[in-house]
Design an enzyme around this catalytic site. Structure first.
Site, mmCIF file in Angstrom:
data_model
loop_
_atom_site.group_PDB
_atom_site.id
_atom_site.type_symbol
_atom_site.label_atom_id
_atom_site.label_comp_id
_atom_site.label_asym_id
_atom_site.label_seq_id
_atom_site.Cartn_x
_atom_site.Cartn_y
_atom_site.Cartn_z
ATOM 1 C CE1 TYR A 166 -7.709 30.859 36.836
ATOM 2 C CE2 TYR A 166 -9.138 30.785 34.909
ATOM 3 C CZ TYR A 166 -8.519 30.155 35.974
ATOM 4 O OH TYR A 166 -8.728 28.812 36.172
ATOM 5 C CE LYS A 212 -10.650 26.998 2.508
ATOM 6 N NZ LYS A 212 -9.795 27.743 1.589
HETATM 7 C C1 LIG Z 1 -10.649 28.741 1.072
HETATM 8 C C2 LIG Z 1 -10.496 28.997 -0.376
HETATM 9 C C3 LIG Z 1 -11.564 29.523 -1.127
HETATM 10 C C4 LIG Z 1 -12.823 30.059 -0.486
HETATM 11 O O1 LIG Z 1 -12.540 31.369 -0.070
HETATM 12 P P1 LIG Z 1 -13.603 32.305 0.697
HETATM 13 O O2 LIG Z 1 -12.859 33.560 0.913
HETATM 14 O O3 LIG Z 1 -13.914 31.588 1.967
HETATM 15 O O4 LIG Z 1 -14.782 32.437 -0.186
HETATM 16 C C5 LIG Z 1 -11.401 29.593 -2.495
HETATM 17 N N1 LIG Z 1 -10.239 29.211 -3.095
HETATM 18 C C6 LIG Z 1 -9.189 28.742 -2.400
HETATM 19 C C7 LIG Z 1 -7.944 28.366 -3.099
HETATM 20 C C8 LIG Z 1 -9.274 28.631 -1.015
HETATM 21 O O5 LIG Z 1 -8.230 28.185 -0.324
#
Ligand SMILES: *Cc1c(COP(=O)(O)O)cnc(C)c1O
Length: 364
Positions: A249, A37
């Site tokens: 800044y 994702k």
């Molecule tokens: C993002 C996500 C993962 C992966 O988690 P990590 O901590 O990055 O390994 C797994 N399951 C779900 C439901 C997620 O949203």
């Protein structure tokens, strides 16, 4: 480094593949998917997904329909692509059209879907998924699942990065209990850190994300995975300061004695957090230097007084992430986590992918 670029982001796909195999090796049985994702945690889905597929990954998790369609375009027909947020009402036909597997998070999503899917059981996040009362409804009214091919039931751990937390075993127990109320189906529970909790958390399908991309899955202790992401930039200018003078800044940094300040062309518009103002760090020729003053949109300033002038001059390379600059340490200095640094990685960097079939550069 490509001569006309001042910043370059390198993604090591060989290290990514090695990290995938690290997680596969932790599992006795069951398969290992990958969370891709948010453009593969900022690393670039187009390059990351094929590298994971080449390493043997067949199951990919994205958050949204659009990410699912993009993953399908990149991966082609063979891969299973799970969409964690599930279908927004009215988008079901598009899921089917692209062969995406929705994660069904509530009774409404279940009612609107027919076909293969995952059902998400909430074992303690109070976020997405069916809470115990809705699982009981589903158990009492099994016709609600008519026409749904239950590929997996899943849940998500809240505290897996802290193995000593009692919530882990509590969630595992509740997940087992909820799962037993539904028709038999394969199960998925573990993210990266969950895999490291041990075999009772593995079930049939694991879903590592952060550890693939080099972030430490655990909140403390040594990082078991390889570094994947590194960011380098060239010094744009060096300012010699002899009389007391402020930097940047808000005049936030005040140089009291003679010093040299290097300006580097990376800023918060590139996802370099503004919260690293006065507290970030970088590395030049293996020497750690402090970020002084505020992070601005396109620039940061480093105190390079301790380095010989020829080591820190316009064009000298600065490591901003990776190498000597640990991603988890930098994230902590910014008051955040590696996930947020990665998913915020900017669009202005020259991107270079190492370790694919052929090393590739993509202008983006
Ligand atoms: C993002 C996500 C993962 C992966 O988690 P990590 O901590 O990055 O390994 C797994 N399951 C779900 C439901 C997620 O949203």
């Amino acid at each position: 480094m490509d001569a006309r670029h001042a910043t370059i982001l390198t993604i090591d796909l060989a290290a990514l593949a090695a990290n995938y195999r690290f997680f596969v090796d932790q599992l006795d049985a069951g398969s290992c998917g990958a969370a891709v994702k948010a453009d593969a945690y900022g690393c670039g889905l187009e390059n990351v997904a094929p590298a994971l597929a080449a390493a043997g990954c067949r199951q990919f998790f994205v958050a949204t329909l659009d990410e699912g369609i993009a993953a399908r375009d990149v991966l082609g027909g063979g891969a299973e692509i799970f969409v964690l947020n599930g279908p927004v009402a009215g988008s079901e036909a598009e899921f089917a059209e692209h062969g995406l597997l929705p994660v069904l998070n509530d009774l409404g999503q279940i009612e609107r879907w027919r076909g293969a899917a995952v059902v998400h059981l909430d074992s303690g996040m109070s976020r997405l998924g069916l809470p115990p009362a809705e699982v009981a409804t589903l158990a009492a009214e099994p016709e609600r699942l008519a026409g749904i091919e239950l590929r997996y039931v899943m849940s998500h751990l809240a505290c897996a990065d802290e193995p000593e937390r009692p919530e882990n075993a509590a969630q595992l127990g509740l997940f087992q209990n909820l799962r037993a109320q539904l028709p038999p189906a394969r199960a998925s529970l573990a993210n990266s850190a969950g895999i490291l909790l041990g075999p009772q958390y593995h079930f049939d399908l694991a879903r590592p994300g952060i550890g693939l991309y080099g972030g430490n899955p655990l909140a403390s202790g040594p990082n078991p995975v390889r570094q994947v992401v590194s960011l380098q930039a060239k010094i744009a200018q060096v300012r010699e300061i002899d009389s007391p003078q402020t930097v940047g800044y808000g005049a936030a940094h005040r140089a009291t004695g003679p010093s040299r300040i290097a300006t580097v062309p990376v800023g918060y518009a590139d996802g370099y957090p503004r919260s690293l103002s006065q507290r970030g760090f970088a590395s030049i020729a293996g020497v750690r230097v402090a970020l002084v003053g505020r992070v601005s949109m396109d620039l940061i300033t480093l105190d390079v007084s301790a380095l010989p002038p020829q080591t820190a001059q316009p064009g000298s390379l600065v490591e901003l992430l990776g190498g000597e600059v640990d991603i988890d340490e930098l994230a902590a200095a910014a008051g955040t986590i590696s996930y947020e640094l990665l998913t915020g990685l900017g669009r202005r960097y020259r991107r270079r992918y190492l370790g694919a079939a052929a090393d590739v550069e993509t202008p983006r």
